[in-house]
Write an enzyme that holds these catalytic residues in place. Sequence first.
Site, PDB file in Angstrom:
ATOM      1  N   HIS A  38      15.139 -39.622 -22.698  1.00  0.00           N
ATOM      2  CA  HIS A  38      14.953 -39.459 -21.272  1.00  0.00           C
ATOM      3  C   HIS A  38      16.310 -39.528 -20.619  1.00  0.00           C
ATOM      4  O   HIS A  38      16.572 -38.837 -19.674  1.00  0.00           O
ATOM      5  CB  HIS A  38      13.781 -40.498 -20.500  1.00  0.00           C
ATOM      6  CG  HIS A  38      12.498 -40.333 -21.206  1.00  0.00           C
ATOM      7  ND1 HIS A  38      11.826 -41.345 -21.456  1.00  0.00           N
ATOM      8  CD2 HIS A  38      11.794 -39.256 -21.316  1.00  0.00           C
ATOM      9  CE1 HIS A  38      10.389 -40.922 -21.843  1.00  0.00           C
ATOM     10  NE2 HIS A  38      10.402 -39.624 -21.736  1.00  0.00           N
TER      11      HIS A  38
ATOM     12  N   LYS B   5      -4.632 -42.503 -17.790  1.00  0.00           N
ATOM     13  CA  LYS B   5      -4.133 -43.012 -19.074  1.00  0.00           C
ATOM     14  C   LYS B   5      -3.967 -44.694 -18.866  1.00  0.00           C
ATOM     15  O   LYS B   5      -3.908 -45.028 -17.686  1.00  0.00           O
ATOM     16  CB  LYS B   5      -2.630 -42.609 -19.092  1.00  0.00           C
ATOM     17  CG  LYS B   5      -2.655 -41.075 -19.742  1.00  0.00           C
ATOM     18  CD  LYS B   5      -1.041 -40.730 -20.344  1.00  0.00           C
ATOM     19  CE  LYS B   5      -0.920 -39.490 -20.843  1.00  0.00           C
ATOM     20  NZ  LYS B   5       0.607 -38.969 -20.742  1.00  0.00           N
TER      21      LYS B   5
ATOM     22  N   ARG C 206      11.136 -30.711 -26.666  1.00  0.00           N
ATOM     23  CA  ARG C 206      11.648 -31.321 -27.944  1.00  0.00           C
ATOM     24  C   ARG C 206      11.586 -30.275 -29.287  1.00  0.00           C
ATOM     25  O   ARG C 206      12.273 -30.076 -29.951  1.00  0.00           O
ATOM     26  CB  ARG C 206      10.821 -32.418 -28.140  1.00  0.00           C
ATOM     27  CG  ARG C 206      11.381 -33.790 -27.675  1.00  0.00           C
ATOM     28  CD  ARG C 206      10.538 -34.882 -27.571  1.00  0.00           C
ATOM     29  NE  ARG C 206       9.120 -34.529 -26.537  1.00  0.00           N
ATOM     30  CZ  ARG C 206       8.595 -35.624 -26.187  1.00  0.00           C
ATOM     31  NH1 ARG C 206       8.707 -36.638 -26.714  1.00  0.00           N
ATOM     32  NH2 ARG C 206       7.185 -35.211 -25.462  1.00  0.00           N
TER      33      ARG C 206
ATOM     34  N   SER D 183       8.182 -42.008 -26.302  1.00  0.00           N
ATOM     35  CA  SER D 183       7.828 -43.193 -25.867  1.00  0.00           C
ATOM     36  C   SER D 183       6.803 -43.840 -26.792  1.00  0.00           C
ATOM     37  O   SER D 183       6.753 -45.276 -27.015  1.00  0.00           O
ATOM     38  CB  SER D 183       7.017 -43.121 -24.334  1.00  0.00           C
ATOM     39  OG  SER D 183       8.109 -42.697 -23.576  1.00  0.00           O
TER      40      SER D 183
HETATM   41  P1  ADP Z   1       4.993 -37.051 -20.147  1.00  0.00           P
HETATM   42  O1  ADP Z   1       3.878 -38.010 -20.520  1.00  0.00           O
HETATM   43  O2  ADP Z   1       4.700 -36.052 -18.722  1.00  0.00           O
HETATM   44  O3  ADP Z   1       5.189 -36.204 -21.428  1.00  0.00           O
HETATM   45  P2  ADP Z   1       7.222 -38.212 -20.968  1.00  0.00           P
HETATM   46  O4  ADP Z   1       7.643 -39.382 -20.188  1.00  0.00           O
HETATM   47  O5  ADP Z   1       6.758 -38.574 -22.209  1.00  0.00           O
HETATM   48  O6  ADP Z   1       6.327 -37.677 -19.993  1.00  0.00           O
HETATM   49  O7  ADP Z   1       8.485 -36.996 -20.701  1.00  0.00           O
HETATM   50  C1  ADP Z   1       8.795 -36.623 -19.680  1.00  0.00           C
HETATM   51  C2  ADP Z   1       9.822 -35.514 -19.943  1.00  0.00           C
HETATM   52  O8  ADP Z   1      10.813 -35.881 -20.899  1.00  0.00           O
HETATM   53  C3  ADP Z   1       9.041 -34.184 -20.497  1.00  0.00           C
HETATM   54  O9  ADP Z   1       9.635 -32.868 -19.860  1.00  0.00           O
HETATM   55  C4  ADP Z   1       9.602 -34.504 -22.077  1.00  0.00           C
HETATM   56  O10 ADP Z   1       9.548 -33.325 -22.753  1.00  0.00           O
HETATM   57  C5  ADP Z   1      10.874 -34.947 -21.854  1.00  0.00           C
HETATM   58  N1  ADP Z   1      11.066 -35.862 -22.928  1.00  0.00           N
HETATM   59  C6  ADP Z   1      10.275 -36.690 -23.663  1.00  0.00           C
HETATM   60  N2  ADP Z   1      11.133 -37.559 -24.799  1.00  0.00           N
HETATM   61  C7  ADP Z   1      12.133 -36.727 -24.839  1.00  0.00           C
HETATM   62  C8  ADP Z   1      13.554 -36.793 -25.740  1.00  0.00           C
HETATM   63  N3  ADP Z   1      13.427 -37.493 -26.907  1.00  0.00           N
HETATM   64  N4  ADP Z   1      14.451 -35.920 -25.450  1.00  0.00           N
HETATM   65  C9  ADP Z   1      14.607 -35.149 -24.331  1.00  0.00           C
HETATM   66  N5  ADP Z   1      13.304 -34.967 -23.549  1.00  0.00           N
HETATM   67  C10 ADP Z   1      12.462 -35.709 -23.744  1.00  0.00           C
END
Ligand code: ADP
Length: 163
Positions: free
Chosen positions: A17, A41, A90, A128
């Site tokens: 992120h 969630k 990703r 996450s």
């Molecule tokens: P959600 O629950 O909406 O998927 P996340 O917090 O998991 O939210 O992800 C938010 C954004 O960050 C999404 O666009 C996701 O694709 C991106 N993202 C998550 N992990 C990574 C990563 N390792 N590298 C780049 N982008 C990521």
Amino acid sequence: MLKAIYPGSFDPVTYGHLDMIGRSAKMVDELIVGVLNNKAKSPLFSVKERVRMLEEVTKDLPNVKVLPFEGLLVDFARETGADMVIRGLRAITDFEYELQMAQTNHKLDPSVETVFLTTNLKYSYLSSTIVKEVAAFGGDISQFVPAYISECVEEKIKQKRRV
Ligand code: ADP
């Protein structure tokens, strides 16, 4: 002035992120990190805690603001005056859902564009969920999240075990 929203759950924020935040912040005048309060969630951290954690790890980026939101992303975009939404891709597995969301948002409000950034190869495996799983089994998450976040995760897991 170009304003973008980078929305997500950030439960917790990872280096993946942060890589997205740093790169997105360079492309726009103001980047709003939107922390979704998704009632469906059951996150590890409350939305308030996630906002605080994100504020801490983005404090050196002056054009980044962290805000909580719930409900429709297009409504949040309208409220904040954002021109676009940034999402990360990703892998091919992200694509189908992301395309559907982007097209739905565009139908709901054609003025909101979604822009995709491909993830840094270094972090393409990172999520996450993986961080929480590793931490729950006592694994070292220091290569996945900043030290401050790692402490918050460990503390939260300890707290949950106590109740
Ligand atoms: P959600 O629950 O909406 O998927 P996340 O917090 O998991 O939210 O992800 C938010 C954004 O960050 C999404 O666009 C996701 O694709 C991106 N993202 C998550 N992990 C990574 C990563 N390792 N590298 C780049 N982008 C990521």
